[in-house]
Design a protein around this motif. Structure first.
Motif, PDB file in Angstrom:
ATOM      1  N   SER A 127       0.834  -1.207   0.000  1.00 19.08           N
ATOM      2  CA  SER A 127       0.000   0.000   0.000  1.00 19.08           C
ATOM      3  C   SER A 127       0.864   1.251   0.000  1.00 19.08           C
ATOM      4  CB  SER A 127      -0.924   0.002   1.223  1.00 19.08           C
ATOM      5  OG  SER A 127      -1.691  -1.187   1.285  1.00 19.08           O
ATOM      6  N   CYS A 128       0.289   2.353  -0.465  1.00 21.21           N
ATOM      7  CA  CYS A 128       1.081   3.582  -0.632  1.00 21.21           C
ATOM      8  C   CYS A 128       1.157   4.433   0.627  1.00 21.21           C
ATOM      9  CB  CYS A 128       0.504   4.418  -1.775  1.00 21.21           C
ATOM     10  SG  CYS A 128      -1.060   5.257  -1.389  1.00 21.21           S
ATOM     11  N   ALA A 129       0.190   4.277   1.555  1.00 21.74           N
ATOM     12  CA  ALA A 129       0.109   5.045   2.804  1.00 21.74           C
ATOM     13  C   ALA A 129      -0.195   6.522   2.584  1.00 21.74           C
ATOM     14  CB  ALA A 129       1.388   4.897   3.630  1.00 21.74           C
ATOM     15  N   ARG A 133      -7.794   6.297   0.684  1.00 20.97           N
ATOM     16  CA  ARG A 133      -8.190   5.050   1.319  1.00 20.97           C
ATOM     17  C   ARG A 133      -7.192   4.626   2.397  1.00 20.97           C
ATOM     18  NH1 ARG A 133     -10.091   1.748  -4.125  1.00 20.97           N
ATOM     19  NH2 ARG A 133     -11.970   3.005  -4.548  1.00 20.97           N
ATOM     20  N   CYS A 134      -5.918   4.727   2.099  1.00 17.77           N
ATOM     21  CA  CYS A 134      -4.900   4.411   3.105  1.00 17.77           C
ATOM     22  C   CYS A 134      -5.041   5.324   4.320  1.00 17.77           C
ATOM     23  CB  CYS A 134      -3.499   4.546   2.513  1.00 17.77           C
ATOM     24  SG  CYS A 134      -3.045   3.225   1.363  1.00 17.77           S
ATOM     25  N   PRO A 139      -5.972   0.435   4.039  1.00 21.28           N
ATOM     26  CA  PRO A 139      -4.823   0.215   3.151  1.00 21.28           C
ATOM     27  C   PRO A 139      -4.992  -0.987   2.243  1.00 21.28           C
ATOM     28  CG  PRO A 139      -4.319  -0.505   5.383  1.00 21.28           C
ATOM     29  CD  PRO A 139      -5.626   0.231   5.457  1.00 21.28           C
ATOM     30  N   GLN A 140      -5.842  -1.937   2.615  1.00 22.18           N
ATOM     31  CA  GLN A 140      -6.073  -3.096   1.757  1.00 22.18           C
ATOM     32  C   GLN A 140      -6.863  -2.737   0.505  1.00 22.18           C
ATOM     33  OE1 GLN A 140      -7.730  -2.313   4.556  1.00 22.18           O
ATOM     34  NE2 GLN A 140      -9.195  -3.906   5.122  1.00 22.18           N
ATOM     35  N   CYS A 142      -6.039   0.274  -1.128  1.00 24.65           N
ATOM     36  CA  CYS A 142      -5.193   1.367  -1.630  1.00 24.65           C
ATOM     37  C   CYS A 142      -5.448   1.621  -3.113  1.00 24.65           C
ATOM     38  CB  CYS A 142      -3.729   0.995  -1.407  1.00 24.65           C
ATOM     39  SG  CYS A 142      -2.528   2.138  -2.115  1.00 24.65           S
ATOM     40  N   LEU A 145      -2.898  -0.317  -5.097  1.00 22.91           N
ATOM     41  CA  LEU A 145      -2.678  -1.593  -4.428  1.00 22.91           C
ATOM     42  C   LEU A 145      -1.956  -2.610  -5.315  1.00 22.91           C
ATOM     43  CD1 LEU A 145      -3.459  -3.225  -1.800  1.00 22.91           C
ATOM     44  CD2 LEU A 145      -5.383  -4.102  -3.142  1.00 22.91           C
ATOM     45  N   GLY A 172       6.197  -0.438   1.554  1.00 28.80           N
ATOM     46  CA  GLY A 172       4.750  -0.356   1.687  1.00 28.80           C
ATOM     47  C   GLY A 172       4.129  -1.662   2.116  1.00 28.80           C
ATOM     48  N   THR A 344      -5.795  -5.083   7.918  1.00 26.27           N
ATOM     49  CA  THR A 344      -4.845  -3.971   8.017  1.00 26.27           C
ATOM     50  C   THR A 344      -3.564  -4.463   8.684  1.00 26.27           C
ATOM     51  OG1 THR A 344      -5.541  -3.244  10.217  1.00 26.27           O
ATOM     52  CG2 THR A 344      -6.813  -2.407   8.328  1.00 26.27           C
TER      53      THR A 344
END
Length: 396
Positions: A127-129, A133-134, A139-140, A142, A145, A172, A344
């Motif tokens: 994930s990008c963080a 969404r993150c 994050p799942q 993203c 993703l 990530g 997560t």
């Protein structure tokens, strides 16, 4: 297929890695013999062995040598054609391994530095963080993703799945150390089934108190059995429904106070309604965790709830058709339906902590019924598809 992989006639043996790190932001890793992976091409065609002469680790990346992997149900969905996937593809996303090489600044899920030689598991997703969404705690899902065991092989990320001697972990990825004392058969599924079970139980606990609650778990696979154990340890009284008599018997060893055969006719003394009545649960249940992906099980999970109950749907990861629902019953019953897909980083860390403490309390290790070498991956998948084992193991 990318020009980088080279198909060989037999797997190269795993040897102690000897990373060669060049100056600059990218670490170029060469091992001799090179890492290998099994590439899936299409339904009905055997996997092809793929060698990767060089791995380029960007900042935050890591290379892990695989110790043990397990065949997940979603791997079976892919090879059978039930779920579409880009090819060529390195399947496998339940595994445990040891850090063999590091990119600059590689860290664990808690932000502390990752160390060479650490025994670790990692999240199914990258994930990008930074996306919405993150930042909102999903994050799942993203926007950019990527998922281990689900991505098309491409230059620079050939080792993207667990059915290999090594996996290239990208920045990530939530990476969590696991104790040396944890059996490999228990550690490997943490990356998918165990963490997903933790997420499902937490989703129920966010709606209702589990201590003293009555919980139905439909599906006694690895997610369902793990959810049963976690819920039991949180003070719940758990009932498990599964058509397989061996899996129902196994559920009793994972904390279930009773089991149900969903295929029995309603009038049977051991059918669902009769079992609930014998336990004094004629009004319904507080929680239902649906882990089978069966449409009738989804309908039952919703219909069986008492007032204020919550149904957590976690097993429907492929099309199962429409499920009837009575909106009036939902409204008047103040019922909640929650969907859980993957997890997560917190759930992954919590699952590791839970199993490090409780893996001896329940027979988790016995759920891996048999093990194959990586070179016999097709035979392992065929065996897993029989349904005779909760998990089948793979050793590089």
């Amino acid at each position: 297929m990318s020009a980088s992989p080279v198909v060989q006639e037999s797997p190269a043996p795993v040897v102690e890695p000897a990373p060669v790190v060049e100056p600059g932001p990218t670490a170029r890793i060469t091992l001799s013999p090179p890492p290998t992976a099994m590439a899936w091409m299409k339904v009905g065609v055997p996997h092809e062995l793929m060698a990767v002469p060089e791995v380029c680790l960007a900042p935050g990346d890591a290379l892990v040598e695989i110790e043990f992997a397990t065949v997940c149900g979603s791997d079976l969905h892919t090879v059978s054609g039930r779920r579409s996937a880009p090819v060529p593809l390195v399947l496998g996303h339940e595994q445990v391994g040891r850090v063999a090489a590091l990119g600059a600044g590689a860290v664990r899920a808690d932000g502390t530095p990752l160390r060479l030689g650490e025994r670790v598991i990692w999240s199914i997703m990258v994930s990008c963080a930074e996306c919405d969404r993150c930042l909102s705690g999903l994050p799942q899902k993203c926007r950019t993703l990527a998922k281990y065991g689900h991505e098309q092989v491409r230059h620079g990320w050939e080792l993207s799945g667990g059915f290999a001697t090594h996996t290239h972990l990208r920045a990530g990825t939530a990476i969590v150390p696991v104790a040396e004392s944890m059996p490999r058969e228990i550690a490997a599924p943490l990356s998918c089934a165990s963490a997903t079970a933790m997420a499902a139980v937490d989703a129920a606990a966010a709606v209702t108190e589990l201590d003293g609650a009555t919980v139905l778990v439909t599906g006694a696979g690895l997610v369902g059995l793990t959810a049963a154990a976690i819920a039991t340890d949180r003070g719940a009284r758990v009932i498990v429904s599964d058509p397989d008599p061996l899996r129902r018997a196994t559920a009793l060893r994972f904390g279930a106070v009773a089991t149900v055969d969903p295929l029995l006719p309603p009038g049977s003394p051991t059918a669902f309604a009769a079992v609930l009545s014998s336990l004094g649960l004629d009004d319904g249940l507080d929680v239902a965790i649906e882990a089978s992906g069966s449409a009738p099980a989804v309908a039952q999970a919703i219909a069986c709830l008492d007032i204020g109950g919550v149904a957590v749907l976690v097993g429907s990861v492929h099309p199962v058709g429409r499920v009837p629902m009575d909106p009036e019953a939902m409204v008047r019953g103040l019922k909640t339906v929650r969907g859980v897909h993957n997890y997560t980083p917190r759930h992954l860390a919590d699952a590791v902590e839970y199993l490090e403490k409780r893996h001896c309390a329940y027979p988790f290790a016995m759920l891996v019924g048999t093990t194959f070498p990586l070179s016999e991956l097709d035979e392992a998948i065929t065996e897993a598809a029989t349904g005779g084992h909760v998990r089948v193991g793979i050793v590089p």
